[in-house]
Design an enzyme around this catalytic site. Sequence first.
Site, PDB file in Angstrom:
ATOM      1  N   CYS A 111       0.819  -1.228   0.000  1.00  0.00           N
ATOM      2  CA  CYS A 111       0.000   0.000   0.000  1.00  0.00           C
ATOM      3  C   CYS A 111       0.851   1.276   0.000  1.00  0.00           C
ATOM      4  CB  CYS A 111      -0.939   0.021   1.197  1.00  0.00           C
ATOM      5  SG  CYS A 111      -2.181  -1.274   1.135  1.00  0.00           S
ATOM      6  N   HIS A 252      -3.008   7.774   2.214  1.00  0.00           N
ATOM      7  CA  HIS A 252      -3.510   6.428   1.917  1.00  0.00           C
ATOM      8  C   HIS A 252      -4.889   6.242   2.560  1.00  0.00           C
ATOM      9  CE1 HIS A 252      -3.922   2.279   1.283  1.00  0.00           C
ATOM     10  NE2 HIS A 252      -3.460   1.854   2.447  1.00  0.00           N
ATOM     11  N   ASN A 282     -10.094   0.695   0.385  1.00  0.00           N
ATOM     12  CA  ASN A 282      -8.633   0.736   0.291  1.00  0.00           C
ATOM     13  C   ASN A 282      -8.226   0.100  -1.046  1.00  0.00           C
ATOM     14  OD1 ASN A 282      -5.897   0.183   0.501  1.00  0.00           O
ATOM     15  ND2 ASN A 282      -5.998  -0.461   2.641  1.00  0.00           N
TER      16      ASN A 282
HETATM   17  O1  UT7 Z   1      -3.573  -0.675   3.651  1.00  0.00           O
HETATM   18  C1  UT7 Z   1      -2.763  -1.320   4.570  1.00  0.00           C
HETATM   19  C2  UT7 Z   1      -2.934  -0.702   5.904  1.00  0.00           C
HETATM   20  N1  UT7 Z   1      -4.110  -1.235   6.538  1.00  0.00           N
HETATM   21  C3  UT7 Z   1      -4.621  -0.629   7.580  1.00  0.00           C
HETATM   22  O2  UT7 Z   1      -4.166   0.415   7.964  1.00  0.00           O
HETATM   23  C4  UT7 Z   1      -5.754  -1.308   8.304  1.00  0.00           C
HETATM   24  C5  UT7 Z   1      -5.599  -1.080   9.782  1.00  0.00           C
HETATM   25  N2  UT7 Z   1      -6.646  -1.734  10.589  1.00  0.00           N
HETATM   26  C6  UT7 Z   1      -7.926  -1.298  10.609  1.00  0.00           C
HETATM   27  O3  UT7 Z   1      -8.293  -0.406   9.881  1.00  0.00           O
HETATM   28  C7  UT7 Z   1      -8.863  -1.918  11.638  1.00  0.00           C
HETATM   29  O4  UT7 Z   1      -8.130  -2.697  12.552  1.00  0.00           O
HETATM   30  C8  UT7 Z   1      -9.992  -2.796  11.005  1.00  0.00           C
HETATM   31  C9  UT7 Z   1     -10.977  -1.920  10.261  1.00  0.00           C
HETATM   32  C10 UT7 Z   1      -9.389  -3.833  10.081  1.00  0.00           C
HETATM   33  C11 UT7 Z   1     -10.763  -3.510  12.120  1.00  0.00           C
HETATM   34  O5  UT7 Z   1     -11.296  -2.558  13.030  1.00  0.00           O
HETATM   35  P1  UT7 Z   1     -11.117  -2.747  14.601  1.00  0.00           P
HETATM   36  O6  UT7 Z   1     -11.835  -1.656  15.271  1.00  0.00           O
HETATM   37  O7  UT7 Z   1      -9.637  -2.883  14.867  1.00  0.00           O
HETATM   38  O8  UT7 Z   1     -11.896  -4.088  14.849  1.00  0.00           O
HETATM   39  P2  UT7 Z   1     -11.345  -5.428  15.512  1.00  0.00           P
HETATM   40  O9  UT7 Z   1     -10.483  -6.175  14.572  1.00  0.00           O
HETATM   41  O10 UT7 Z   1     -10.824  -5.122  16.890  1.00  0.00           O
HETATM   42  O11 UT7 Z   1     -12.699  -6.222  15.711  1.00  0.00           O
HETATM   43  C12 UT7 Z   1     -13.710  -5.762  16.639  1.00  0.00           C
HETATM   44  C13 UT7 Z   1     -14.869  -6.735  16.592  1.00  0.00           C
HETATM   45  C14 UT7 Z   1     -14.423  -8.183  16.732  1.00  0.00           C
HETATM   46  O12 UT7 Z   1     -15.430  -8.848  17.462  1.00  0.00           O
HETATM   47  P3  UT7 Z   1     -15.229  -9.173  19.026  1.00  0.00           P
HETATM   48  O13 UT7 Z   1     -13.980  -9.992  19.118  1.00  0.00           O
HETATM   49  O14 UT7 Z   1     -15.089  -7.826  19.679  1.00  0.00           O
HETATM   50  O15 UT7 Z   1     -16.484  -9.887  19.382  1.00  0.00           O
HETATM   51  C15 UT7 Z   1     -14.401  -8.685  15.316  1.00  0.00           C
HETATM   52  O16 UT7 Z   1     -14.625 -10.074  15.234  1.00  0.00           O
HETATM   53  O17 UT7 Z   1     -15.507  -6.638  15.310  1.00  0.00           O
HETATM   54  C16 UT7 Z   1     -15.567  -7.938  14.703  1.00  0.00           C
HETATM   55  N3  UT7 Z   1     -15.450  -7.771  13.263  1.00  0.00           N
HETATM   56  C17 UT7 Z   1     -16.491  -7.522  12.467  1.00  0.00           C
HETATM   57  N4  UT7 Z   1     -17.792  -7.362  12.737  1.00  0.00           N
HETATM   58  C18 UT7 Z   1     -18.608  -7.105  11.703  1.00  0.00           C
HETATM   59  C19 UT7 Z   1     -14.324  -7.823  12.489  1.00  0.00           C
HETATM   60  N5  UT7 Z   1     -14.626  -7.607  11.205  1.00  0.00           N
HETATM   61  C20 UT7 Z   1     -15.968  -7.422  11.167  1.00  0.00           C
HETATM   62  C21 UT7 Z   1     -16.874  -7.157  10.133  1.00  0.00           C
HETATM   63  N6  UT7 Z   1     -18.173  -6.995  10.438  1.00  0.00           N
HETATM   64  N7  UT7 Z   1     -16.478  -7.034   8.843  1.00  0.00           N
END
Ligand code: UT7
Length: 325
Positions: A111, A252, A282
Amino acid sequence: MIKILGTGSYVPEKVLTNFDLEKTLDTSNEWIIKRTGIKERRIAAPEESTVSFSVNAAKKALAAAGVSAEDVDLLILTTSTADYQISSSAPIIANELGCRKIPAFDLNAVCAGFVYGFGVATGFLESGMYKNCLLIGADTYSRILNWKNRNSCILFGDGAGAVFMKKEEGASNILSYDYCSDGRGSAHIRIPAGGSKIPYHSSENIAEDDLYFQMDGKKVYEFTIKEIPACVERLLEKANISSADLDAVVFHQANIRIIDTVAKDCEIPIEKFFINIQKYGNTSSASVPLALDEAVREGKIKSGDKILMLGFGGGLSWGGIILEW
Ligand code: UT7
């Protein structure tokens, strides 16, 4: 000085909304918007690929610059989803555009690719090795995502962006640059199988998910929140300007929450950030040039403006440039 004489971009026609994803995944429009800012993304048609995206975006950049493909001296494609493992895609693009027998190669910094490519192109031009460069950032993540994995597939879309850059007389307008990598975080973003370490044909025991893109979103998020504001601060310091002096930020488009955090931490008004993540998600290497092209076409960037471009992602790799437009 390095002049960007023309920009162009291309996204496929097919729109995939969060509501579409709700039908096949345990996710919701509300969760995706709240956690990422994405409403929809574009998906390649079966006959499309990174090469065809690149050709479309490049034609628009060349037209905007008022030059023909025969004028191009150097072509760089930044991508992590080239059409083939071998050979590279840049020569195919050069051929399809009708360029002369010019140097053309792919660069993979995931990226952060376009911003790395911008630095490489600038080096070639500033040194006098070549007079101009067609720099393209393009990716087709829809082909490498596991559409059953809600952690990653909701985040990405397909597209391409291109710039035609030329060296002109005058003092350097690159006010600062800052590139970094940290391989300790390499496993946070990867496709485990299919490379030289675990080739597709090596084992019958490759887990299905290991053939697809994988990301530990939380770890990558923590890395960006720590490293990216620090990178912006270094860029401002090296350029000897303050955040108030920036006219536009082309960042980005990974997550709206990351953009908000950087804006706050670095005291850059959010209005200065060009944001199109809601429409495209993205798009990896295409993210910065796609946003740049839209900003230029909407008249949001004018001659003399101080522009910050910044990318980050797999590697882990990140980098930015401040230039005077
Ligand atoms: O381009 C390369 C660079 N990439 C980035 O910069 C991405 C960086 N990361 C992010 O943007 C975020 O970490 C994400 C958007 C990928 C995820 O957001 P988050 O707030 O960090 O969520 P999380 O991974 O902590 O998940 C929170 C909850 C989890 O459930 P529990 O364990 O709290 O019950 C996940 O299982 O949300 C759940 N979850 C979802 N729920 C509904 C994860 N993905 C989804 C989904 N829909 N698509």
